[in-house]
Scaffold this active site. Structure first.
Site, PDB file in Angstrom:
ATOM      1  N   GLY A  98      -0.780  -7.036  -6.926  1.00  0.00           N
ATOM      2  CA  GLY A  98      -0.556  -6.669  -5.531  1.00  0.00           C
ATOM      3  C   GLY A  98      -0.773  -7.843  -4.595  1.00  0.00           C
ATOM      4  O   GLY A  98      -0.020  -8.027  -3.628  1.00  0.00           O
ATOM      5  N   SER A  99      -1.779  -8.652  -4.861  1.00  0.00           N
ATOM      6  CA  SER A  99      -2.087  -9.780  -3.970  1.00  0.00           C
ATOM      7  C   SER A  99      -0.917 -10.752  -3.907  1.00  0.00           C
ATOM      8  O   SER A  99      -0.511 -11.184  -2.822  1.00  0.00           O
ATOM      9  CB  SER A  99      -3.342 -10.516  -4.455  1.00  0.00           C
ATOM     10  OG  SER A  99      -4.446  -9.643  -4.470  1.00  0.00           O
ATOM     11  N   ASN A 148      -7.001   1.236   1.320  1.00  0.00           N
ATOM     12  CA  ASN A 148      -7.735   1.277   0.061  1.00  0.00           C
ATOM     13  C   ASN A 148      -9.187   1.703   0.223  1.00  0.00           C
ATOM     14  O   ASN A 148      -9.820   2.105  -0.732  1.00  0.00           O
ATOM     15  CB  ASN A 148      -7.669  -0.082  -0.636  1.00  0.00           C
ATOM     16  CG  ASN A 148      -7.983  -1.230   0.286  1.00  0.00           C
ATOM     17  OD1 ASN A 148      -7.290  -1.448   1.281  1.00  0.00           O
ATOM     18  ND2 ASN A 148      -9.038  -1.956   0.001  1.00  0.00           N
ATOM     19  N   GLY A 202      -0.066  -2.794 -10.959  1.00  0.00           N
ATOM     20  CA  GLY A 202      -0.164  -1.971 -12.162  1.00  0.00           C
ATOM     21  C   GLY A 202      -1.531  -1.332 -12.391  1.00  0.00           C
ATOM     22  O   GLY A 202      -1.619  -0.180 -12.809  1.00  0.00           O
ATOM     23  N   THR A 222       7.143 -18.006 -17.567  1.00  0.00           N
ATOM     24  CA  THR A 222       7.558 -17.065 -18.606  1.00  0.00           C
ATOM     25  C   THR A 222       6.973 -15.693 -18.302  1.00  0.00           C
ATOM     26  O   THR A 222       5.792 -15.563 -17.993  1.00  0.00           O
ATOM     27  CB  THR A 222       7.082 -17.567 -19.989  1.00  0.00           C
ATOM     28  OG1 THR A 222       7.647 -18.868 -20.191  1.00  0.00           O
ATOM     29  CG2 THR A 222       7.526 -16.631 -21.095  1.00  0.00           C
ATOM     30  N   CYS A 239     -13.848  -6.182  -3.031  1.00  0.00           N
ATOM     31  CA  CYS A 239     -13.727  -7.586  -2.637  1.00  0.00           C
ATOM     32  C   CYS A 239     -14.793  -7.968  -1.625  1.00  0.00           C
ATOM     33  O   CYS A 239     -15.195  -9.110  -1.549  1.00  0.00           O
ATOM     34  CB  CYS A 239     -12.356  -7.841  -2.025  1.00  0.00           C
ATOM     35  SG  CYS A 239     -11.069  -6.822  -2.708  1.00  0.00           S
TER      36      CYS A 239
HETATM   37  C1  LIG Z   1      -5.984  -3.567  -5.113  1.00  0.00           C
HETATM   38  C2  LIG Z   1      -5.201  -3.802  -3.874  1.00  0.00           C
HETATM   39  C3  LIG Z   1      -4.497  -5.002  -3.681  1.00  0.00           C
HETATM   40  C4  LIG Z   1      -4.575  -6.142  -4.673  1.00  0.00           C
HETATM   41  O1  LIG Z   1      -3.905  -5.874  -5.860  1.00  0.00           O
HETATM   42  P1  LIG Z   1      -4.209  -6.803  -7.131  1.00  0.00           P
HETATM   43  O2  LIG Z   1      -3.220  -6.350  -8.147  1.00  0.00           O
HETATM   44  O3  LIG Z   1      -5.617  -6.497  -7.525  1.00  0.00           O
HETATM   45  O4  LIG Z   1      -3.993  -8.199  -6.706  1.00  0.00           O
HETATM   46  C5  LIG Z   1      -3.752  -5.155  -2.545  1.00  0.00           C
HETATM   47  N1  LIG Z   1      -3.672  -4.170  -1.628  1.00  0.00           N
HETATM   48  C6  LIG Z   1      -4.326  -3.001  -1.774  1.00  0.00           C
HETATM   49  C7  LIG Z   1      -4.193  -1.951  -0.737  1.00  0.00           C
HETATM   50  C8  LIG Z   1      -5.109  -2.782  -2.901  1.00  0.00           C
HETATM   51  O5  LIG Z   1      -5.771  -1.631  -3.034  1.00  0.00           O
END
Ligand SMILES: *Cc1c(COP(=O)(O)O)cnc(C)c1O
Length: 396
Positions: free
Chosen positions: A70-71, A151, A200, A237, A324
Site C-alpha cells: 500500500g505504501s 485505518n 495484500g 522481476t 506505525c
Molecule cells: C496498512 C496501510 C497502508 C500501508 O500498506 P503496506 O502494504 O503496509 O505498505 C497504507 N494505507 C493504509 C490506510 C493502511 O492501513
C-alpha cells in the site's frame, strides 16, 4: 489461546492464499520475462492474477499495476499526479489531515519541492464532506487524495460523491483503499475513482504485496527505474508468488464479502456496546459509518501503551493508534484531527476484528478491557485529579 484483534495492522494469511503461493516457489519458479515454457507459465499466472484483481474492482486488467504494498502504491499515485500537474503548471493538492503516513509524508516531501497542500479538517465524527472538497479545489489543483476508510478509527468517507466532484472539475482523484479492499465492495467506475491503492496483507494475503489501479488514459510515472516490467512503470522481476497469492486472497475475500461483513459488523457492534459501559470512555468516529471490524475508544486517565501491555498479558492483541506511530510519544494524528485533546488521545485503544473472531472472544475482550481500565485508573495520579474534580472530565 490468543485473541487476535489487530486486523487493521495486518491479517493472518488464509489457507487459500498460502496454497496459491507454493507452486511458484517449486515448479513454476520462472521469470515472466523469459521466453521459455517455465517463464511463460509464470507470465500466464501473472496475467491471470492481474485479471482477477481487476475484476474485484470493476477495473480493466491493463489498469492494474502490482507494487510492494500500500505504501508504494500511495507514493507512486501521488508522485505521478504531482509530476503530471507540474508539467501543466498545477502544483496544488487536496487531501485530509488523517491520511495514512504513506500519503501524509509523501505530501510533506512534495511541499518541500514547491507544491502547495490543503489538508481538509476532519469532523468530530471522522468524516469529510464533498462540499469541503469543492471549497478547496482551485484552478491549479492537480490531485485530490482522500482515503476510503481510515485505518485507525475506521470511518468510511463518501468516496463516490467526492469522486463525482473531482470528475466534474476534471481533477484526478486518488483514494487509499487499503482498509477497504476485500472488506467492502469497490467499483472504481461507479465510485468515480481515477487511482486506488490496496495492500495484500490487509485482506489475508501476504505482506510485501499490493496494487495500484490507474484509470486508462491517466499518465503514470515510475518510482523505480530498470527493466520493462509492469509496462515500464515498476521495474524489477515480479513477485509472482506474492502477486498470485494476493489475487487469490482478494478473490476469496470478495466472494465472501457480504457474509463476512455482516458477521463482523455484528461482532463490532457487540464490542462497542460492551465497551460503552465503561465510564468516561467514548467511541472514536461515526458509530455506523465505519469499517465492519473497527472499534476505537478513548478512555480518560489512561496510557494506551500500558493498556496494550496488560491486554497482551491477558492474551489479547490490540493496538493503540496505528502500528506505525506506536513507539513514539506523539499521540495519534488521527485522534488529534478529530479534535481529541492530547491527554485523551493518549488513552486510545483500537480493536480490529475479522471473520475469524468469535462472539466468545468479543465477550472476553469486553471483560479484559473493563478490568484493565479500572486497574490502570486505580493507579493513575491523572485519574485521581479527575475524580477529585481538580481537573474536569473531558469525556462524561
Ligand atoms: C496498512 C496501510 C497502508 C500501508 O500498506 P503496506 O502494504 O503496509 O505498505 C497504507 N494505507 C493504509 C490506510 C493502511 O492501513
Amino acid at each position: 489461546m490468543r485473541i487476535y484483534a489487530d486486523n487493521a495492522a495486518t491479517t493472518r494469511m488464509s489457507e487459500t492464499a498460502i496454497q496459491a503461493m507454493l507452486p511458484h516457489f517449486r515448479e513454476n519458479y520462472g521469470n515472466p520475462s523469459s521466453l521459455h515454457t517455465v517463464g511463460q507459465t509464470a507470465a500466464e499466472a501473472l496475467a491471470k492474477a492481474r485479471a482477477d484483481v481487476a475484476a474485484c474492482l470493476n477495473a480493466k486488467p491493463g489498469e492494474i499495476y502490482f507494487t510492494s504494498g500500500g505504501s508504494e502504491a500511495d507514493n507512486q499515485a501521488i508522485r505521478s499526479a504531482a509530476k503530471n500537474g507540474a508539467m501543466q503548471g498545477k502544483k496544488h493538492i487536496v487531501s485530509t489531515a488523517f491520511e495514512h503516513h504513506a500519503v501524509l509524508h509523501t505530501l510533506q516531501s512534495l511541499e518541500k519541492e514547491g507544491f502547495e497542500v490543503t489538508l481538509l479538517d476532519v469532523g468530530k465524527d471522522g468524516l469529510v464532506t464533498p462540499d469541503q472538497v469543492v471549497a478547496a479545489l482551485r484552478e491549479d489543483t492537480c490531485l485530490v487524495t482522500i482515503m476510503y476508510a481510515n485505518n485507525e478509527i475506521g470511518t468510511i468517507q463518501p468516496i463516490r460523491e467526492i469522486g463525482a466532484v473531482c470528475k466534474a472539475k476534471k481533477v484526478p482523484f486518488h483514494t487509499d483503499a487499503v482498509q477497504v479492499a476485500g472488506h467492502l465492495p469497490i467499483d472504481v467506475v461507479a465510485d468515480n475513482i481515477d487511482m486506488l491503492s490496496l495492500s495484500g496483507h490487509k485482506f489475508h494475503g501476504p505482506k510485501g504485496t499490493g496494487a495500484l489501479y490507474v484509470r486508462q488514459g491517466l499518465r503514470l510515472h515510475s518510482l523505480i527505474e530498470g527493466g520493462g516490467q509492469e509496462k515500464s512503470k515498476r521495474a524489477g522481476t515480479e513477485n509472482i508468488a506474492g502477486i498470485v497469492s494476493m489475487a487469490a486472497a482478494l478473490q476469496e475475500a470478495c466472494a465472501h464479502l457480504e457474509e463476512h461483513a455482516q458477521k463482523v459488523t455484528a461482532l463490532r457492534d457487540k464490542l462497542i456496546q460492551g465497551l460503552s459501559a465503561i465510564p468516561h470512555g467514548e467511541l472514536n468516529g461515526h458509530p455506523t459509518q465505519r469499517l465492519p471490524g473497527n472499534v476505537n475508544f478513548c478512555f480518560e486517565g489512561i496510557e494506551g501503551e500500558s493498556m496494550l501491555l496488560l491486554l497482551d498479558d491477558k492474551g489479547i492483541c490490540a493496538s493503540s493508534g496505528s502500528a506505525c506511530t506506536s513507539g513514539s510519544l506523539d499521540p495519534s494524528h488521527v485522534l488529534l484531527a478529530i479534535g481529541r485533546p492530547h491527554e485523551v488521545a493518549h488513552g486510545s485503544l483500537r480493536l480490529s476484528l475479522c471473520h475469524e473472531n468469535t462472539e466468545e472472544e468479543v465477550n472476553e475482550i469486553i471483560q479484559a478491557v473493563t478490568q484493565v481500565v479500572a486497574y490502570l485508573r486505580s493507579m493513575s495520579p491523572l485519574w485521581r485529579d479527575l475524580e477529585k474534580g481538580v481537573k474536569p472530565h473531558v469525556i462524561q
